[in-house]
Design a protein around this motif. Sequence first.
Motif, PDB file in Angstrom:
ATOM      1  N   ILE A 296     199.050  48.552  17.728  1.00  0.00           N
ATOM      2  CA  ILE A 296     197.953  47.999  18.287  1.00  0.00           C
ATOM      3  C   ILE A 296     196.777  49.183  18.325  1.00  0.00           C
ATOM      4  CG2 ILE A 296     196.840  47.044  20.188  1.00  0.00           C
ATOM      5  CD1 ILE A 296     199.216  45.411  20.616  1.00  0.00           C
ATOM      6  N   LEU A 297     195.554  49.278  17.820  1.00  0.00           N
ATOM      7  CA  LEU A 297     194.522  50.315  17.811  1.00  0.00           C
ATOM      8  C   LEU A 297     193.435  49.716  18.297  1.00  0.00           C
ATOM      9  CD1 LEU A 297     193.792  53.112  17.206  1.00  0.00           C
ATOM     10  CD2 LEU A 297     193.062  52.176  14.725  1.00  0.00           C
ATOM     11  N   PRO A 298     193.054  49.975  19.298  1.00  0.00           N
ATOM     12  CA  PRO A 298     191.693  49.284  20.124  1.00  0.00           C
ATOM     13  C   PRO A 298     190.159  50.019  19.344  1.00  0.00           C
ATOM     14  CG  PRO A 298     193.053  50.166  21.865  1.00  0.00           C
ATOM     15  CD  PRO A 298     193.642  50.581  20.574  1.00  0.00           C
ATOM     16  N   VAL A 299     189.459  49.324  18.923  1.00  0.00           N
ATOM     17  CA  VAL A 299     188.257  49.707  18.300  1.00  0.00           C
ATOM     18  C   VAL A 299     187.240  48.950  18.680  1.00  0.00           C
ATOM     19  CG1 VAL A 299     189.418  50.643  16.135  1.00  0.00           C
ATOM     20  CG2 VAL A 299     188.516  48.010  16.305  1.00  0.00           C
ATOM     21  N   GLU A 300     186.010  49.603  18.817  1.00  0.00           N
ATOM     22  CA  GLU A 300     184.705  48.569  19.084  1.00  0.00           C
ATOM     23  C   GLU A 300     184.224  47.925  17.985  1.00  0.00           C
ATOM     24  OE1 GLU A 300     181.076  47.318  20.469  1.00  0.00           O
ATOM     25  OE2 GLU A 300     181.105  48.510  18.552  1.00  0.00           O
ATOM     26  N   THR A 301     184.308  46.674  18.380  1.00  0.00           N
ATOM     27  CA  THR A 301     184.129  45.537  17.280  1.00  0.00           C
ATOM     28  C   THR A 301     182.887  45.690  16.752  1.00  0.00           C
ATOM     29  OG1 THR A 301     185.418  44.022  18.862  1.00  0.00           O
ATOM     30  CG2 THR A 301     184.143  43.021  17.101  1.00  0.00           C
ATOM     31  N   ASN A 302     181.701  45.668  17.065  1.00  0.00           N
ATOM     32  CA  ASN A 302     180.425  45.817  16.411  1.00  0.00           C
ATOM     33  C   ASN A 302     180.325  46.990  15.526  1.00  0.00           C
ATOM     34  OD1 ASN A 302     179.643  43.320  17.714  1.00  0.00           O
ATOM     35  ND2 ASN A 302     178.588  44.665  19.332  1.00  0.00           N
ATOM     36  N   GLN A 303     180.984  47.952  15.920  1.00  0.00           N
ATOM     37  CA  GLN A 303     180.987  49.178  15.121  1.00  0.00           C
ATOM     38  C   GLN A 303     181.930  49.039  13.942  1.00  0.00           C
ATOM     39  OE1 GLN A 303     181.814  52.866  17.365  1.00  0.00           O
ATOM     40  NE2 GLN A 303     180.313  52.817  18.444  1.00  0.00           N
ATOM     41  N   MET A 304     183.163  48.548  14.084  1.00  0.00           N
ATOM     42  CA  MET A 304     184.037  48.514  13.107  1.00  0.00           C
ATOM     43  C   MET A 304     183.477  47.375  12.129  1.00  0.00           C
ATOM     44  SD  MET A 304     186.600  49.940  12.152  1.00  0.00           S
ATOM     45  CE  MET A 304     187.091  49.705  10.507  1.00  0.00           C
ATOM     46  N   HIS A 305     182.533  46.183  12.427  1.00  0.00           N
ATOM     47  CA  HIS A 305     182.198  45.406  11.565  1.00  0.00           C
ATOM     48  C   HIS A 305     181.072  45.860  10.840  1.00  0.00           C
ATOM     49  CE1 HIS A 305     184.025  41.311  12.239  1.00  0.00           C
ATOM     50  NE2 HIS A 305     183.832  41.636  13.520  1.00  0.00           N
ATOM     51  N   GLN A 306     180.310  46.755  11.319  1.00  0.00           N
ATOM     52  CA  GLN A 306     179.057  47.513  10.659  1.00  0.00           C
ATOM     53  C   GLN A 306     179.702  48.547   9.604  1.00  0.00           C
ATOM     54  OE1 GLN A 306     176.423  49.778  13.262  1.00  0.00           O
ATOM     55  NE2 GLN A 306     175.182  50.265  11.603  1.00  0.00           N
ATOM     56  N   ILE A 307     180.912  49.202   9.999  1.00  0.00           N
ATOM     57  CA  ILE A 307     181.649  50.021   8.865  1.00  0.00           C
ATOM     58  C   ILE A 307     182.066  49.235   7.865  1.00  0.00           C
ATOM     59  CG2 ILE A 307     183.472  51.215   8.451  1.00  0.00           C
ATOM     60  CD1 ILE A 307     183.533  52.243  11.604  1.00  0.00           C
ATOM     61  N   LEU A 308     182.611  47.867   8.098  1.00  0.00           N
ATOM     62  CA  LEU A 308     183.377  47.042   7.013  1.00  0.00           C
ATOM     63  C   LEU A 308     182.111  46.442   6.381  1.00  0.00           C
ATOM     64  CD1 LEU A 308     186.091  45.392   8.876  1.00  0.00           C
ATOM     65  CD2 LEU A 308     186.262  47.245   7.081  1.00  0.00           C
ATOM     66  N   GLY A 309     180.821  46.242   6.786  1.00  0.00           N
ATOM     67  CA  GLY A 309     179.749  45.629   6.412  1.00  0.00           C
ATOM     68  C   GLY A 309     179.165  46.539   5.329  1.00  0.00           C
ATOM     69  N   ASN A 310     178.827  47.783   5.800  1.00  0.00           N
ATOM     70  CA  ASN A 310     178.357  48.546   4.768  1.00  0.00           C
ATOM     71  C   ASN A 310     178.963  48.666   3.606  1.00  0.00           C
ATOM     72  OD1 ASN A 310     176.211  48.591   6.597  1.00  0.00           O
ATOM     73  ND2 ASN A 310     176.525  50.849   7.199  1.00  0.00           N
ATOM     74  N   LEU A 311     180.317  49.117   4.016  1.00  0.00           N
ATOM     75  CA  LEU A 311     181.290  49.271   2.543  1.00  0.00           C
ATOM     76  C   LEU A 311     181.262  48.091   1.736  1.00  0.00           C
ATOM     77  CD1 LEU A 311     184.570  50.868   4.410  1.00  0.00           C
ATOM     78  CD2 LEU A 311     182.742  51.967   2.821  1.00  0.00           C
ATOM     79  N   LEU A 312     181.218  46.787   2.222  1.00  0.00           N
ATOM     80  CA  LEU A 312     181.058  45.777   1.449  1.00  0.00           C
ATOM     81  C   LEU A 312     179.813  45.566   0.581  1.00  0.00           C
ATOM     82  CD1 LEU A 312     182.390  42.935   0.664  1.00  0.00           C
ATOM     83  CD2 LEU A 312     181.339  41.742   2.601  1.00  0.00           C
ATOM     84  N   THR A 313     178.867  46.006   1.405  1.00  0.00           N
ATOM     85  CA  THR A 313     177.201  46.079   0.670  1.00  0.00           C
ATOM     86  C   THR A 313     177.394  47.247  -0.407  1.00  0.00           C
ATOM     87  OG1 THR A 313     176.244  45.381   2.607  1.00  0.00           O
ATOM     88  CG2 THR A 313     174.961  46.400   1.000  1.00  0.00           C
ATOM     89  N   ASN A 314     177.964  48.123  -0.178  1.00  0.00           N
ATOM     90  CA  ASN A 314     178.173  49.264  -1.297  1.00  0.00           C
ATOM     91  C   ASN A 314     179.164  48.594  -2.534  1.00  0.00           C
ATOM     92  OD1 ASN A 314     177.861  52.110  -1.838  1.00  0.00           O
ATOM     93  ND2 ASN A 314     179.993  51.841  -2.429  1.00  0.00           N
TER      94      ASN A 314
END
Length: 347
Positions: free
Chosen positions: A220-238
């Motif tokens: 289990i690795l706690p991460v900040e949800t909005n930040q992680m979604h932004q990371i994945l979203g930007n990678l997906l856009t790319n």
Amino acid sequence: TIAADSQFKVVTCNAAAGRLLGMPVETIVGGSLLETVPPERRKLLGRLLTRTAERHVISEFEVQLASPGGKSRDLMVVLAPIPGADGTCQGVSAWIVDETTRKRLSERLVQAEKMASLGTLAGGVAHHFNNILGGVATFVDFALTSGDRQAMQRALQMTAEAAARASRITQSLPTFAERDRRRADLADLTEVVLTFVHLVERPLEDRRIRLHLDLHPVPILPVETNQMHQILGNLLTNAEEAMPEGGTVTINLERVEDRIVLTFGDTGTGIRLEHQPLVFEPFFTTKGLLSGGDQANPGLGLSVVHGLVLEMGGSITLESQPGLGTRFFISFPVPEAQGEEESDAEG
């Protein structure tokens, strides 16, 4: 150099060591080696001395000492065992090195690099905002002088689009500032990835992009949800921009030794070798209007990803081959508590 016996009582001390420690040699000799450092550092030094003597290993110890005039000195102390004729440890030697100048130069270099990066960032912001404001001025002037209602509406629409581009740039800028964020919205990384995939899978199908998910059991690795979604979203856009005719996006999550690694790959056009060292730089893009592309891309997506990953305590690298796609590797350390529990269970 200082030499101490098996009880860590100082036997010899040269003048250079006395000067570095800021103590008379006659005061050092005969006393405990622990007394040469500030009280708050003695416990650690004691453990290192014991380790050096019992295991016959070399240890390093850093200490900062106050100097006259309010300045301080950074010292590196190298501890080494003194072997006896029978192979046992007869004492410990301490070799003291003044690291003050090296550390100050290193700090200045880091500051210079920060200022250079800030200059690049400021130049990029100014460049993009000048272009946006120039366009806005042209649109507004046209709207004021044109008598054509449809032309006026189009000019106002283009003004609104320019303002939206400026807003996206300013929203991305805080990523590059050092600040303490309150992370109340935490979730497990695996859960965040699953949620993200659920949200984007159907829209990707409409763009002829297949999404392949490969999740392995990880701690289990706690991460900040909005930040992680932004990371994945930007990678997906790319990835989408690299696959205009469709393709495959692959997301893989696994544990590699003491790291949790998230791999985000696509089968797109790839990144040219000479461009790869620049992809995380602010305002670097090969897809925007200023780079010959057909998109109003300011080139902040991957630099924002880089900043967010570092802020979350991770690291990010990439592999890419032109024509064969790109893979980004986001790596986080396994939380210490869980790593210790698993080690205990294995022992």
